[in-house]
Scaffold this motif. Structure first.
Motif, PDB file in Angstrom:
ATOM      1  N   GLU A 269       0.841  -1.211   0.000  1.00 44.65           N
ATOM      2  CA  GLU A 269       0.000   0.000   0.000  1.00 44.65           C
ATOM      3  C   GLU A 269       0.863   1.244   0.000  1.00 44.65           C
ATOM      4  O   GLU A 269       0.543   2.234  -0.665  1.00 44.65           O
ATOM      5  CB  GLU A 269      -0.951  -0.014   1.199  1.00 44.65           C
ATOM      6  N   TYR A 270       1.965   1.165   0.740  1.00 44.87           N
ATOM      7  CA  TYR A 270       2.934   2.260   0.763  1.00 44.87           C
ATOM      8  C   TYR A 270       3.489   2.460  -0.647  1.00 44.87           C
ATOM      9  O   TYR A 270       3.624   3.586  -1.127  1.00 44.87           O
ATOM     10  CB  TYR A 270       4.029   1.900   1.768  1.00 44.87           C
ATOM     11  N   GLU A 273       1.259   4.484  -3.043  1.00 40.24           N
ATOM     12  CA  GLU A 273       1.335   5.938  -2.868  1.00 40.24           C
ATOM     13  C   GLU A 273       2.658   6.481  -3.378  1.00 40.24           C
ATOM     14  O   GLU A 273       2.714   7.528  -4.019  1.00 40.24           O
ATOM     15  CB  GLU A 273       1.159   6.305  -1.388  1.00 40.24           C
ATOM     16  N   LEU A 274       3.717   5.750  -3.088  1.00 35.74           N
ATOM     17  CA  LEU A 274       5.044   6.182  -3.500  1.00 35.74           C
ATOM     18  C   LEU A 274       5.123   6.298  -5.024  1.00 35.74           C
ATOM     19  O   LEU A 274       5.779   7.192  -5.563  1.00 35.74           O
ATOM     20  CB  LEU A 274       6.072   5.163  -2.999  1.00 35.74           C
ATOM     21  N   GLU A 276       2.834   7.221  -6.956  1.00 37.75           N
ATOM     22  CA  GLU A 276       2.198   8.466  -7.428  1.00 37.75           C
ATOM     23  C   GLU A 276       3.058   9.672  -7.043  1.00 37.75           C
ATOM     24  O   GLU A 276       3.066  10.690  -7.726  1.00 37.75           O
ATOM     25  CB  GLU A 276       0.798   8.603  -6.817  1.00 37.75           C
ATOM     26  N   TYR A 277       3.767   9.536  -5.929  1.00 36.74           N
ATOM     27  CA  TYR A 277       4.558  10.628  -5.364  1.00 36.74           C
ATOM     28  C   TYR A 277       5.706  11.056  -6.286  1.00 36.74           C
ATOM     29  O   TYR A 277       5.856  12.228  -6.598  1.00 36.74           O
ATOM     30  CB  TYR A 277       5.098  10.156  -4.013  1.00 36.74           C
TER      31      TYR A 277
ATOM     32  N   LEU B 189       1.440  17.517  -4.593  1.00 36.15           N
ATOM     33  CA  LEU B 189       2.581  16.947  -3.880  1.00 36.15           C
ATOM     34  C   LEU B 189       2.281  16.803  -2.390  1.00 36.15           C
ATOM     35  O   LEU B 189       2.544  15.763  -1.789  1.00 36.15           O
ATOM     36  CB  LEU B 189       3.802  17.850  -4.089  1.00 36.15           C
ATOM     37  N   VAL B 192      -0.260  13.906  -1.746  1.00 47.29           N
ATOM     38  CA  VAL B 192       0.316  12.566  -1.869  1.00 47.29           C
ATOM     39  C   VAL B 192       1.309  12.312  -0.737  1.00 47.29           C
ATOM     40  O   VAL B 192       1.351  11.209  -0.173  1.00 47.29           O
ATOM     41  CB  VAL B 192       1.022  12.367  -3.235  1.00 47.29           C
ATOM     42  N   ARG B 195      -0.361  11.079   2.266  1.00 48.29           N
ATOM     43  CA  ARG B 195      -0.770   9.677   2.142  1.00 48.29           C
ATOM     44  C   ARG B 195       0.438   8.756   2.304  1.00 48.29           C
ATOM     45  O   ARG B 195       0.349   7.709   2.948  1.00 48.29           O
ATOM     46  CB  ARG B 195      -1.439   9.424   0.788  1.00 48.29           C
ATOM     47  N   VAL B 196       1.556   9.148   1.704  1.00 49.71           N
ATOM     48  CA  VAL B 196       2.782   8.360   1.829  1.00 49.71           C
ATOM     49  C   VAL B 196       3.169   8.254   3.304  1.00 49.71           C
ATOM     50  O   VAL B 196       3.505   7.159   3.781  1.00 49.71           O
ATOM     51  CB  VAL B 196       3.937   8.986   1.009  1.00 49.71           C
ATOM     52  N   ARG B 199       1.005   5.717   5.115  1.00 53.00           N
ATOM     53  CA  ARG B 199       1.332   4.327   4.793  1.00 53.00           C
ATOM     54  C   ARG B 199       2.628   3.901   5.432  1.00 53.00           C
ATOM     55  O   ARG B 199       2.760   2.775   5.924  1.00 53.00           O
ATOM     56  CB  ARG B 199       1.420   4.144   3.271  1.00 53.00           C
ATOM     57  N   LEU B 200       3.599   4.793   5.408  1.00 54.08           N
ATOM     58  CA  LEU B 200       4.899   4.464   5.996  1.00 54.08           C
ATOM     59  C   LEU B 200       4.743   4.211   7.484  1.00 54.08           C
ATOM     60  O   LEU B 200       5.316   3.280   8.040  1.00 54.08           O
ATOM     61  CB  LEU B 200       5.882   5.611   5.746  1.00 54.08           C
ATOM     62  N   VAL B 203       3.544   0.698   8.024  1.00 56.73           N
ATOM     63  CA  VAL B 203       4.578  -0.322   7.871  1.00 56.73           C
ATOM     64  C   VAL B 203       5.409  -0.424   9.147  1.00 56.73           C
ATOM     65  O   VAL B 203       5.625  -1.512   9.681  1.00 56.73           O
ATOM     66  CB  VAL B 203       5.510  -0.005   6.677  1.00 56.73           C
TER      67      VAL B 203
END
Lengths: 434, 399
Positions: A269-270, A273-274, A276-277, B189, B192, B195-196, B199-200, B203
């Motif tokens: 999932e990470y 997003e990455l 798109e980043y 930017l 996103v 969101r990144v 998610r991180l 993890v």
């Protein structure tokens, strides 16, 4: 085979270490003449005059020296056997897809190299499919009920969810099948099993399979080990401990499997997003003049991190999870063997009790009770030995697995580190040469 | 920038405090007040510190200051204020204005705003700005007395209204386009990135669960070393620090997101100026034409008035004379106005462009710095990861 070999002492109450070494000269006279210090190590059939048979009457395969004590001795020797003195090597590789009218399936090449006398040739190369491995495992379970048989990768795969013919799936399976055969090869008793021999050597395995089936149908009995339904009085402490250990171990494995799957899911999932980043930096770079190069650099860097993460997740899925699953299956099959052992003991105890109740004048222990006792002792010894071996292998396997996982993670971070370090020079002011 | 205020004076927004008071409608409200501290920089004296002056201001006063500066210096790219409401947040951060973390970040943003204004060669000299920093009472009245609200063009409020400019200045058109694109890309930017970060965080937190598995009953476990547990727990906790640092990067980006708006505002003002100029010129031309027509008696252009006067009777020569005179006066006025407007326009373009160049350099410099510190953050994160896993590998090797 030689004449009437003398039986080796029963493993009964004696500890492993007290067993005399078959090659020890002091007791060589007691040893059967069949003993020769050759690399093949043909051990005599022990307890041969007492026929080993399963409670349901099926004769136990005694073509290989499947005895408690010989096994223990063999185990001691095993420690001294290193790679150079091994005499049997088996590999599974070269998966190929076969398309027939009725079905499509994969076969694997099984290559054997050996110096053992049980094999007519020094080298063999045959093709086997998963069914054949499954057949082998069932045969081994039937014929060596007192031993731990290594697990196979899962038989059924959900159609539509997993692609049975994808490279990743086939490779994962191949590795598992290779491990399965190697574990049997390493086992001092199982590796001498007749069915194993045929599996490695026969050109037409199906013909042999049919033969075996015919024999069984003649006997008219189910091959499966029937549980007698006897109640167990008391389990020896060591086996109770093993049972408890296995329960805890299974639980822990299950937890780790769940956590690993969760980590992979979160990582993916990470990754989404990455992915798109990174490109947004590139878009921005397109707007700028002076910042164009560094922004493109950041975009490319993030792209590299994505690739590295993808590789890490793949490794986790393909290498880490299958081994965990394998050990979960192993634990399950071990618990079954423990149950069988309990059954054998329970039967013996029941028979013993029956005799005691008869209150005969001459307390002559009937032969079938003696047979039961031997069965129990045999089972216990085999199981103990196999457990020890399993523990060692497990430790090694997990050590390797976890170190491998650590390595992959280190590699991932190193790739990301390199990517980000390459961005810094793009952002620093160039020397004033303008 | 030798005479900019920032060099002469230390400015900090050192504290934030929750207050309650009564608003314009006499209703009770809660707000945050910020303490602005200033101290003259004594270059000569060592060890002797000048006294610190301080006063409290709230966000709305900052807004008032900025509005004043925007109107009074339309050709300047005026530094933006930090966001009014928390935007682009990832889940752990609160979107509440009263949340201490938000207040803290706003405090830093307000300080940054004051420093930006104080280092601007033109803005730092403004008296109202100086009073904002030093005069506690009566500042609001002072600002309102300047009458800047009257100067404010209400048309600017209609952000997307188009004015049909016949001869647009290409440079400004391009710049406006750039500022629109910049706003769009930075917004994307920031979204996103949030969101990144989310998610991180996920993890890292799952890795924390590993630690718990290993710590339970290690004699029966797979790894016997409790160090393993600590590593994973620490690894999981480290994400909080990492993401906090990243917020700072996000704030730097946000500043330029809002700066893009300020840039756009300058372009809009120019557009309006140009439009007004063209309208004035057009008006003048039509008046001159009318004049000519009246003088020569020819009707070149159709006008309803002309038609009606033809239909309902001619004008008397006296009436025509009077009209002409009025027109001539108007034309003269108009010509003068046009001249002034033209001059103003040229001045605007010149000074605006100078400030835009200054802004571009500042932007490039600042963003490079921001990207470097972001890369450094990522590098440090990677190094920590390598360390954690190397230690874990050590533990595993002892199994």
């Amino acid at each position: 085979a030689a004449g009437a070999p003398k039986p080796l002492p029963s493993s009964g109450p004696k500890s492993l270490r007290e067993m005399p070494h078959p090659l020890a000269t002091s007791s060589s006279e007691e040893m059967g003449p069949a003993l020769t210090p050759s690399p093949d190590l043909l051990l005599p059939r022990s307890i041969a005059d007492k026929d080993l048979s399963l409670p349901n009457g099926t004769p136990v395969d005694t073509s290989s020296p499947a005895s408690s004590s010989s096994l223990l001795n063999r185990l001691q020797l095993d420690d001294e056997l290193d790679a150079e003195t091994r005499d049997l090597f088996v590999t599974v590789d070269d998966p190929k897809k076969h398309v027939c009218t009725m079905e499509t399936y994969i076969t694997y090449r099984v290559t054997t190299k050996t110096t053992r006398a049980e094999f007519d040739l020094p080298e063999y190369s045959v093709r086997r499919r998963y069914q054949d491995f499954d057949w082998l495992r069932n045969k081994l379970e039937e014929s060596q009920p007192t031993h731990l048989i290594p697990p196979l990768p899962e038989k059924f795969v959900v159609k539509g969810v997993v692609d049975r013919f994808s490279e990743e799936f086939v490779e994962t399976r191949r590795k598992a099948l290779d491990k399965f055969l190697k574990r049997i090869t390493d086992h001092p008793v199982l590796s001498f099993n007749e069915h194993f021999n045929v599996f490695l050597t026969a050109k037409d395995l199906n013909a042999y399979k049919k033969q075996g089936m015919a024999l069984l149908s003649k006997m008219g009995e189910s091959v499966k080990y029937v549980t007698g339904g006897y109640k167990l009085r008391s389990r020896p402490l060591e086996f109770a401990a093993i049972g408890e250990y296995l329960d805890t171990f299974s639980l822990k494995l299950g937890t780790i499997d769940r956590i690993a799957q969760r980590i992979i899911k979160e990582q993916l999932e990470y990754l989404v997003e990455l992915r798109e980043y990174g490109p947004v930096y590139s878009t921005w770079g397109g707007l700028e003049v002076e910042l164009s190069e560094p922004l493109e650099g950041v975009s490319a860097c993030i792209g590299n991190c994505c690739t590295a993460l993808e590789e890490l997740s793949e490794d986790m899925t393909e290498d880490f999870l299958p081994v965990l699953r394998e050990y979960i299956l192993y634990s399950e099959s071990m618990k079954n063997v423990l149950k069988k052992r309990d059954q054998v003991q329970a039967e013996y105890e029941a028979k013993l009790e029956a005799v005691a109740l008869k209150k005969e004048e001459r307390p002559k222990v009937p032969t079938d009770v003696e047979k039961c006792q031997d069965r129990v002792e045999c089972f216990n010894a085999d199981l103990k030995a196999d457990m020890e071996r399993w523990q060692n292998n497990k430790r090694q396997d997990f050590r390797q697995l976890l170190m491998g996982m650590a390595d992959k993670n280190i590699q991932y971070y190193e790739k990301c580190l390199t990517a980000w370090e390459s961005v810094i020079p793009l952002l620093q002011d160039k020397p004033e040469t303008k | 920038m030798e005479d900019c205020l920032a060099k002469k004076m230390e400015i900090t927004v050192s504290e934030a405090e929750k207050r309650t008071g009564r608003n314009a409608m006499n209703m009770q409200e809660t707000y945050t007040a910020y303490l602005i501290e200033t101290r003259a920089v004594e270059s000569q004296s060592e060890g002797q510190c000048a006294p610190v002056d301080s006063l409290w201001r709230r966000y709305s006063e900052f807004e008032l200051l900025r509005n004043y500066l925007s109107v009074t210096y339309p050709h300047i790219v005026v530094p933006p204020l930090p966001e009014k409401r928390a935007d682009f947040v990832w889940h752990k951060l609160s979107a509440d204005n009263m949340d201490p973390d938000f207040v803290e970040r706003r405090r830093i943003g307000l300080e940054n705003f004051l420093l930006r204004v104080a280092s601007h060669p033109v803005l730092c000299q403004d008296k109202i700005f100086y009073s904002f920093l030093t005069q506690e009472g009566g500042w609001k009245e002072m600002v309102n007395e300047t009458g800047f609200q009257l100067k404010a063009d209400s048309r600017l409020k209609a952000l997307n209204a188009t004015f049909r400019v016949k001869n647009p200045d290409k440079r400004f058109t391009e710049l406006k386009h750039y500022s629109d694109e910049l706003q769009s890309v930075i917004s994307h930017l920031l979204r996103v990135r949030a969101r990144v970060a989310d998610r991180l965080y996920g993890v890292y937190k799952v890795h924390g669960n590993y630690g718990r598995v290993f710590s339970e009953n290690s004699t029966q476990g797979l790894a016997d070393d409790s160090h393993e547990e600590w590593e994973h727990v620490r690894y999981a906790a480290s994400i909080d620090d990492i993401l906090e640092e990243e917020e700072h990067y996000a704030d730097q980006l946000k500043e330029y997101l809002f700066y893009a708006e300020a840039l756009r505002a300058v372009c809009r003002k120019h557009e309006l100026m140009q439009y007004d100029l063209e309208m004035a010129a057009q008006d003048l031309t039509s008046k001159k034409q009318q004049c000519e027509e009246l003088a020569t008696g020819t009707v070149r252009t159709f006008s309803l008035k002309g038609m009606t006067s033809k239909l309902f009777g001619q004008e008397t020569p006296e009436q025509r004379e009077a009209k002409l005179k009025v027109l001539e006066e108007q034309i003269q006025e108009g010509e003068e106005q046009l001249k002034t407007k033209n001059l103003e326009g040229r001045d605007f373009v010149k000074s605006a462009w100078a400030d835009i160049e200054r802004f571009k350099e500042q932007k490039n410099h600042d963003l490079k710095e921001a990207l470097i510190s972001y890369a450094v953050m990522q590098i440090s994160m990677c190094k920590k990861g390598i360390q954690v896993w190397t230690n874990a590998k050590e533990c595993f090797s002892k199994m």
